[in-house]
Design an enzyme around this catalytic site. Sequence first.
Site, mmCIF file in Angstrom:
data_model
loop_
_atom_site.group_PDB
_atom_site.id
_atom_site.type_symbol
_atom_site.label_atom_id
_atom_site.label_comp_id
_atom_site.label_asym_id
_atom_site.label_seq_id
_atom_site.Cartn_x
_atom_site.Cartn_y
_atom_site.Cartn_z
ATOM 1 N N GLY A 82 0.828 -1.204 0.000
ATOM 2 C CA GLY A 82 0.000 0.000 0.000
ATOM 3 C C GLY A 82 0.861 1.252 0.000
ATOM 4 N N ARG A 146 1.382 -5.901 -4.868
ATOM 5 C CA ARG A 146 1.529 -6.810 -3.725
ATOM 6 C C ARG A 146 2.012 -8.205 -4.120
ATOM 7 N NH1 ARG A 146 -0.125 -4.638 0.946
ATOM 8 N NH2 ARG A 146 -1.749 -3.046 0.973
#
Length: 553
Positions: A82, A146
Amino acid sequence: MLEQSPLHTARYAYVPKVPEIFFEPVLNIKALPTEAVEPEKDRETLRKTFPNSYGKPAIKFIRGEGALEEKAFTVGVILSGGPAAGGHNVIAGLFDALKKANPQSKLLGFKGGPSGLIDGKYIELTSEIVDQYRNTGGFDIIGSGRTKIETPEQLERTFDNAKRLNLDALVVIGGDDSNTNAALLSEYFIQKGAPLTVVGVPKTIDGDLKNEWIEASFGFDTATKVYSELIGNICRDAASGRKYWHFIKLMGRSASHIALECAFQTRPNVALISEEVEARQMSLSQIVEIIADAIAARAAKGENFGVIIVPEGLIEFIPEIKALIAQINDIIAVAGAKYEALAKGEAQRAFILSHLSPESAQLFSTLPESIQTQLCWDRDPHGNVQVSRIETEKLLVEMTSRKLQEMAVSGAYKGKFDYQTHFFGYEGRCAFPSNFDADYCYSLGYDACLLILHRLTGYIAAIRNLTGHPKDWLPGGIPIVSLMNIEHRHGKEKPVIKKALIDLDGKPFKAFAAVRDKWALSSEYRIPGGIQYFGPPAITDAPSITLQLEQHS
Ligand code: FBP
């Protein structure tokens, strides 16, 4: 390029403050012993998994003699996970330090996170590009992702790309999972006999990547300042309109550091702390009772309004739900593609229900359908429940409302309950970094370059003394493996960086526990206002209250 706001343009002129030692002509290192986190049996597994990386010392940079290599380096950089404010400054600090050491050095930015390295997608970061992103928020300079580099095929492709591009080093800017990956990559490259130095940088708004060496992860300061501004405004709105209870869920995944910091900044009526819920083995209904009692006590004073802070990860810390989530994780991991093929919603819920133990099935059935569905959604690539997608604040509103109705019947509550729910998360990750994060991140990037020049592979940049003036900050690094333990993920035992949760014996939590009863009844909220980038340092440069409490009384 879109027309920029005046602040955007003005931020380019900001010159980050950095440790004075960076300007020493020659730097040396001082080695200090470290050991991986306990328990001992985890250390044994870590020694076997990381035979070449385990047991390396922590280091700090000191004034010294002797010269570093002057060769031109080719360094790759990845933004992972993130976004967190300041990532662009890490890249700027790394870029400037590399070019200072040798103007022929090159910085390659892999696009879209670790997958950019696997697929060999990159751009060369030039000063024209980097200058467009100095002191700005976001990860958009190269994008993030990710993906985890873990299968033999992914590792092989990474190795091939690193060789093809003549990479001397790789910098992974990420949270606990991404830095775990950096340590695995470092070990893999050593085992392959390839001289690639892998260095991590501690990023995450969640604030859970810290220990005595890493005092803060970057992005936490900015994110909590953004949320605190919003919460402060809501507190004042609540006290003005006097008709709503605001249930505010705050990002932070597992740890409640964000919730606690925002509580210090705004003084809400209730702030739940997940770590305490777990330590006191509180059930969902006990949590609801705490909230309902606070609402009833304020109603007795004629104050049918207030503010409640709910940490994003709360649901995972309620023991009965934690056990339920662990079972669901394993069911999903074992079923694999069979589960993925099921339609989201009813089909997934029915599948999970049919595989749960009787106790967990009973609990699952009592949860609202929306929460059941959210618990069944896909895990992230690291096997984590995506807690940001579980509407805990709505679950609490529903249950509190029921509880207050019961209390009204028995006469324990006389008031009017109306509410608003909020979730603050994405709002805080890409703001212009606070001066603290702008300085810290630039220094971390610079520090990462020094680790590379000293060929310290498997290290994460660590800068200490963060409540002091940046000129007195103490740069260095620690071996990533020293942060690890063994956890059950995706149905398997895996080495991962241990998340730093709130220590209930630590100074910040104790300070909060001493005042929260007063806050519950008070309507004297603290209004921090928005992040200030210009003005007196006491307003522009103050580090988080959590960090100040941790380092001072
Ligand atoms: P990192 O750990 O990668 O820094 O991410 C933190 C976070 O912002 C959490 O607070 C949140 O639960 C999660 O990311 C949300 O993930 P996504 O951006 O994939 O929705």
